[in-house]
Every structure is written in C-alpha cells, then in structure tokens.
Design an enzyme around this catalytic site. Structure first.
Site, short mmCIF file in Angstrom:
data_model
loop_
_atom_site.label_atom_id
_atom_site.label_comp_id
_atom_site.label_asym_id
_atom_site.label_seq_id
_atom_site.Cartn_x
_atom_site.Cartn_y
_atom_site.Cartn_z
N HIS A 1 -1.78 1.14 16.58
CA HIS A 1 -1.09 1.57 15.35
C HIS A 1 0.28 2.18 15.60
O HIS A 1 0.59 3.27 15.09
CB HIS A 1 -2.00 2.52 14.55
CG HIS A 1 -2.10 2.15 13.11
ND1 HIS A 1 -1.74 2.97 12.09
CD2 HIS A 1 -2.52 1.01 12.51
CE1 HIS A 1 -1.93 2.37 10.93
NE2 HIS A 1 -2.40 1.17 11.16
N TYR B 1 -6.47 7.51 13.26
CA TYR B 1 -6.38 6.27 12.49
C TYR B 1 -7.64 5.40 12.63
O TYR B 1 -8.09 5.14 13.75
CB TYR B 1 -5.16 5.42 12.93
CG TYR B 1 -5.29 4.00 12.49
CD1 TYR B 1 -5.05 3.67 11.15
CD2 TYR B 1 -5.78 3.02 13.34
CE1 TYR B 1 -5.26 2.38 10.70
CE2 TYR B 1 -6.00 1.72 12.90
CZ TYR B 1 -5.73 1.42 11.58
OH TYR B 1 -5.96 0.14 11.12
N ARG C 1 0.91 -11.35 13.48
CA ARG C 1 -0.06 -10.65 12.63
C ARG C 1 0.35 -10.51 11.17
O ARG C 1 -0.23 -9.71 10.45
CB ARG C 1 -0.24 -9.22 13.19
CG ARG C 1 -0.96 -9.14 14.49
CD ARG C 1 -2.44 -8.96 14.32
NE ARG C 1 -2.76 -7.78 13.53
CZ ARG C 1 -3.64 -7.79 12.54
NH1 ARG C 1 -4.27 -8.88 12.22
NH2 ARG C 1 -3.90 -6.67 11.89
N GLU D 1 -8.38 -11.33 10.44
CA GLU D 1 -8.96 -10.01 10.18
C GLU D 1 -9.61 -10.05 8.80
O GLU D 1 -9.02 -10.55 7.84
CB GLU D 1 -7.85 -8.95 10.19
CG GLU D 1 -8.34 -7.54 9.96
CD GLU D 1 -7.19 -6.52 9.93
OE1 GLU D 1 -6.05 -6.91 9.58
OE2 GLU D 1 -7.43 -5.34 10.24
N ASP E 1 -6.29 -3.55 1.79
CA ASP E 1 -5.14 -3.46 0.88
C ASP E 1 -4.44 -4.81 0.66
O ASP E 1 -3.45 -4.87 -0.06
CB ASP E 1 -4.15 -2.36 1.30
CG ASP E 1 -3.80 -2.34 2.78
OD1 ASP E 1 -4.65 -1.90 3.60
OD2 ASP E 1 -2.69 -2.77 3.12
N GLU F 1 2.06 -6.76 11.54
CA GLU F 1 1.60 -6.52 10.17
C GLU F 1 2.66 -5.85 9.30
O GLU F 1 2.59 -5.95 8.08
CB GLU F 1 0.29 -5.71 10.16
CG GLU F 1 0.43 -4.30 10.67
CD GLU F 1 -0.91 -3.56 10.74
OE1 GLU F 1 -1.86 -4.12 11.28
OE2 GLU F 1 -0.96 -2.43 10.25
N TRP G 1 2.39 6.87 12.22
CA TRP G 1 0.98 6.83 11.81
C TRP G 1 0.40 5.47 12.09
O TRP G 1 0.97 4.45 11.89
CB TRP G 1 0.80 7.14 10.33
CG TRP G 1 -0.65 7.05 9.99
CD1 TRP G 1 -1.64 7.92 10.39
CD2 TRP G 1 -1.32 6.04 9.22
NE1 TRP G 1 -2.86 7.50 9.94
CE2 TRP G 1 -2.69 6.34 9.22
CE3 TRP G 1 -0.86 4.89 8.55
CZ2 TRP G 1 -3.63 5.56 8.57
CZ3 TRP G 1 -1.79 4.11 7.90
CH2 TRP G 1 -3.17 4.44 7.90
N GLU H 1 -3.31 -4.26 19.77
CA GLU H 1 -2.46 -4.49 18.58
C GLU H 1 -1.44 -3.36 18.40
O GLU H 1 -1.76 -2.20 18.62
CB GLU H 1 -3.39 -4.55 17.37
CG GLU H 1 -2.69 -4.67 16.03
CD GLU H 1 -3.72 -4.75 14.90
OE1 GLU H 1 -4.89 -5.11 15.16
OE2 GLU H 1 -3.34 -4.45 13.77
N ARG I 1 -13.14 -5.08 16.18
CA ARG I 1 -12.08 -4.14 16.53
C ARG I 1 -12.69 -2.77 16.71
O ARG I 1 -13.42 -2.30 15.83
CB ARG I 1 -11.03 -4.10 15.41
CG ARG I 1 -9.79 -3.34 15.79
CD ARG I 1 -8.87 -3.10 14.61
NE ARG I 1 -9.31 -1.99 13.79
CZ ARG I 1 -8.56 -1.38 12.87
NH1 ARG I 1 -7.33 -1.81 12.63
NH2 ARG I 1 -9.04 -0.38 12.15
N HIS J 1 -3.00 -10.57 8.95
CA HIS J 1 -3.42 -9.22 8.59
C HIS J 1 -4.36 -9.28 7.38
O HIS J 1 -4.00 -9.87 6.36
CB HIS J 1 -2.15 -8.44 8.23
CG HIS J 1 -2.32 -6.98 8.03
ND1 HIS J 1 -1.51 -6.25 7.18
CD2 HIS J 1 -3.17 -6.10 8.58
CE1 HIS J 1 -1.88 -4.98 7.21
NE2 HIS J 1 -2.87 -4.86 8.06
N ASN K 1 0.82 -1.22 0.00
CA ASN K 1 0.00 0.00 0.00
C ASN K 1 0.85 1.27 0.00
O ASN K 1 1.67 1.49 0.89
CB ASN K 1 -0.89 -0.04 1.26
CG ASN K 1 -2.10 0.86 1.15
OD1 ASN K 1 -2.36 1.45 0.11
ND2 ASN K 1 -2.86 0.94 2.23
N HIS L 1 -14.02 -4.40 11.56
CA HIS L 1 -13.67 -3.08 12.11
C HIS L 1 -14.92 -2.27 12.44
O HIS L 1 -15.80 -2.13 11.60
CB HIS L 1 -12.88 -2.27 11.09
CG HIS L 1 -11.55 -2.87 10.76
ND1 HIS L 1 -10.66 -2.26 9.92
CD2 HIS L 1 -10.94 -4.01 11.17
CE1 HIS L 1 -9.56 -3.01 9.81
NE2 HIS L 1 -9.72 -4.07 10.56
N ASP M 1 -6.48 -1.40 18.02
CA ASP M 1 -5.20 -1.21 17.31
C ASP M 1 -4.60 0.13 17.70
O ASP M 1 -5.17 1.19 17.39
CB ASP M 1 -5.50 -1.25 15.79
CG ASP M 1 -4.24 -1.34 14.94
OD1 ASP M 1 -3.15 -1.06 15.48
OD2 ASP M 1 -4.36 -1.67 13.74
#
Ligand code: GCO
Ligand code: MG
Length: 406
Positions: free
Chosen positions: A216, A159, A287, A343, A320, A266, A406, A240, A147, A316, A37, A122, A214
């Site tokens: 992130h 996010y 993951r 997921e 994407d 991930e 991010w 996560e 999630r 994961h 991605n 999600h 998550d």
C-alpha cells in the site's frame, strides 16, 4: 442512433457508488461506473456540469471519437476525477454498442480467450490465528489465490486488517467515518514482522497456494528492495504497490535487488503512468481498474502494450469498484490474451440488489455471462432509497505524528 439522455445516479447501499446511465433515441441504455472512493461528488459534478451536456445528440457508436474529444477537448488532461468521468462514458457506450449488436461485451473485444477468470480474495488478521481463520474462509469460498495482510506488533491498526477502521472503511462501513480515521504506522516494525508471517503461512498452508501481499505505497525504494528480498523464500505471486510509484524510476532499484514479482497501478489513470515501468520491464502486473483508467478502451490498449513485455493484467477489484465497473473488468479479463488474475472482493447483498448483474462467481472464478452488453441493470428506485453518505478513507501517521502514505 443518438444519445437523448445521460444521468448520474449516486447511491450508498452500504458504501457510495456513482453510476452514469446513457439512453439512446431507440431506447437502449448503457451504464458506466464513475466511483472515486472518498471523492465521489467531484466526479458527479464533472459529469453533470461538464460532460453530460456534451453527450446529448451524439452518435453513441463513435466510442473512440467521443473518448478522444473528452480527453483532448478538456485541454486539462489526466487525473483521477477526469479519468473516472471519461471511464463511465466509455463503459456506458460499450454497453450500448454490445446491446445493439445483441452480444455480451467480451465478444466485441475479440471473444473469449479462456473459459473463466481466476481471482484472488483478501485474507487478514491481527495475529496469526485470526489470519489463518481468514485464509481458511477464503479457501472454503473457492478462491484459488489469497492476499495476506496482517497486524504488526505495536501498531493499533494497519491497512486491510480485519477489525481495523481501515478494513471497515475499505469494506464499506462508510457512514461510520464522516471524517478520516487516523491509523498508525512504523515501517521498521512492519519489515521485521512480515517475513515471519509468510513463513508461518507457508508452513500451515503449503508451498502451492498463490499468496499475494499489498504494501500500500508505504515503502521507500531501498525498503521495498529489502522486503522483496526477504520474502523471496516464500515465493509470492506478487508484492503490490511496494512504493508510491509516482516516481517510476524508483522501481529500477527495487527490481535490481529482488525476484519477487511486482504489481502496481491501482491509483494510476493513464498509460503515461506506466511508460517506464512497462518498457523497462520493472513490473510483472498492471493493476489499473476500468473505472479509474478512462474505461475499457484505454485499458485494452494498456494490456496490449504490456503484452509486448510479457507483463500481465490484474484489474483492481475492491468493493469500491461498483458491480458496473466489475462487470466491465470481467468482460476484458475473459477476452485479453495476457490476463493474469482478477482481484474480487464481492459486494454486499444490498449492493447486489441495486446492481443486478449477469456475471457469476463460482469456485473462485468469474464469468461475465451471456447477457447483451456488460450485463448489469440498475434498480433506480432502490438506489434512490439509499442516498449519498459522506465518507473518507483513513489517513496514516507515524508514531511522532508525521503524515505517511496510507
Ligand atoms: C486493493 C486496494 C484497495 C484500496 C481501496 C481504496 O488492493 O484492493 O489497495 O483496498 O485501498 O480501493 O479506495
Ligand atoms: Mg492495493
């Protein structure tokens, strides 16, 4: 059998996907997902310019030997671009081998260890009412686990939260973001707010619903330890990516302080990224995606390694990962003993027409289907009608302008 052709197809039916298609002299074809991605074309070049010429004339049955020669033969090892390219070759070759055997891939991986594959979806909202609606929607779709991501008072975009640019980029509105969207972040505000969200979700949806979150990659080890501890009363299924985890030792500190289960991986691309985490039992779920970890072959090895430490799989599966990468994941999920959860975000109807797949999603559970191979067919004409569309993931800045994870 010999490989006579290998071509790279780039398509954007709502978001970009990179697919490798390998053809053999007896007419069998295999597909592999190579989507990275926001950096898609670097993998396209790696494949077209450096890998495809090496494949022509090889025996596609020699998956392990081809994998090792691409990994070791490049001299320059690991990294997401290299490993996404190798993953595409690996999955395409497994697809061919399983088609030649006239069996669905999971049968070559040891057969089914379960009847179906449990997933999580999600849910997100800028505030509690929006979040509750989103959770209800996922439950109505049959998801057995959810999630939960939420807006933070004082921050414009976070996010994974519906309505934010991040959520749009994450979900695939790629052409709207030819340059990275900038989001804002405040760790203290997030750490203050999040426990109250889980308190509210538990009192609305009860004690039994498995809830995930998550972080992130945004926290330091001590912040992550605090969050894990604060969330303990709400019994998360997992927390996560609590830290960036390039520094695996950071998880020792987190683990010492909390019994909240931890999931990571991930953005990892080889087993070496997990060595400390697995052997010291610092995490509960691995993951990685088939697509970013070099394919089915190395991911199977990771799961077997993790199994020795009672660590489970959790592949994961955002949008994407193309349906090709998702199909490969579902075959592996069905076969490995230490499966944890998958997921699953699904794809847009157009994406599902470009990539017709045998796997099914029913009552929140996936099954790979019984088609020989991985069970995905690429509609090349439709793919060509939706060409590459430059797109970036967002970047994150603190309120004083400093770039943050991010
Ligand atoms: C997840 C991930 C994704 C990533 C995305 C980046 O848990 O599904 O965090 O949402 O942000 O895959 O490309
Ligand atoms: Mg994640």
């Amino acid at each position: 059998m010999k490989i006579v052709d290998a071509k790279v197809v780039v398509t954007s039916p709502g978001r970009n996907f990179v697919t490798l298609k390998i053809t053999t002299d007896d007419g069998l074809t295999g597909l592999g997902d190579a989507t990275l991605n926001g950096r898609e074309l670097s993998v396209v070049s790696y494949l077209r310019d450096h890998v495809v010429p090496l494949l022509i004339g090889l025996d596609p049955h020699r998956i392990e030997d081809i994998w090792q020669s691409l990994y070791r033969g490049a001299y320059w090892r690991r990294g997401p671009v290299t490993m996404a390219a190798i993953a595409a070759v690996d999955v395409a070759l497994w697809d061919i081998k399983a088609k030649a055997a006239e069996l669905p891939l999971y049968q070559l991986l040891g057969g089914a260890s379960r009847e179906r594959v449990g997933t999580y979806g999600h849910a997100s909202g800028r505030d509690l009412p929006e979040l509750f609606d989103s959770i209800r929607q996922r439950l109505a779709q049959g998801y057995p686990a959810v999630r939960v991501q939420t807006g933070v008072p004082g921050l414009k975009t976070v996010y994974g939260v519906g309505g934010s640019a991040a959520a749009a980029a994450d979900a695939g509105s790629v052409s709207a973001h030819p340059r990275p969207v900038v989001e804002d972040w405040d760790t203290a505000a997030y750490l203050r707010h999040l426990p109250s969200v889980f308190e509210a979700v538990r009192s609305e949806f009860g004690a039994e619903l498995p809830l995930l979150h998550d972080a992130h990659h945004r926290l330091t080890p001590i912040e992550a330890a605090r969050l894990g501890k604060d969330l303990e009363p709400y019994r998360l299924f997992w927390l996560e990516d609590c830290t960036p985890a390039e520094n695996q030792e950071a998880l020792r500190l987190v683990r010492r302080h909390t019994t909240t289960p931890l999931a990571i991986g991930e953005v990892f691309n080889t087993v070496y990224d997990y060595q400390t985490l697995v052997t010291e039992q610092l995490i509960d779920y691995v993951r990685s995606a088939v697509t970013h970890f070099g394919g089915v072959s190395p991911l199977r090895k990771l799961f077997d390694f993790a199994a020795q430490y009672q660590i489970k799989s959790a592949i994961h599966g955002p949008e994407d990962i193309s349906p090709v990468g998702m199909a490969a994941a579902v075959h592996l999920d069905l076969a490995v003993h230490n499966f944890g959860i998958q997921e699953y975000s699904g794809h847009t109807p157009l994406t599902e027409r470009v990539f017709r797949h045998a796997y099914t999603f029913t009552d929140g559970h996936l099954h790979p289907g019984e088609a020989p191979g991985i069970g995905v067919e690429l509609d090349e004409e439709l793919a060509a009608a939706h060409p590459y569309d430059p797109a970036y993931l967002p970047v994150n800045r603190l309120q004083d302008g400093t770039v943050h994870d991010w």
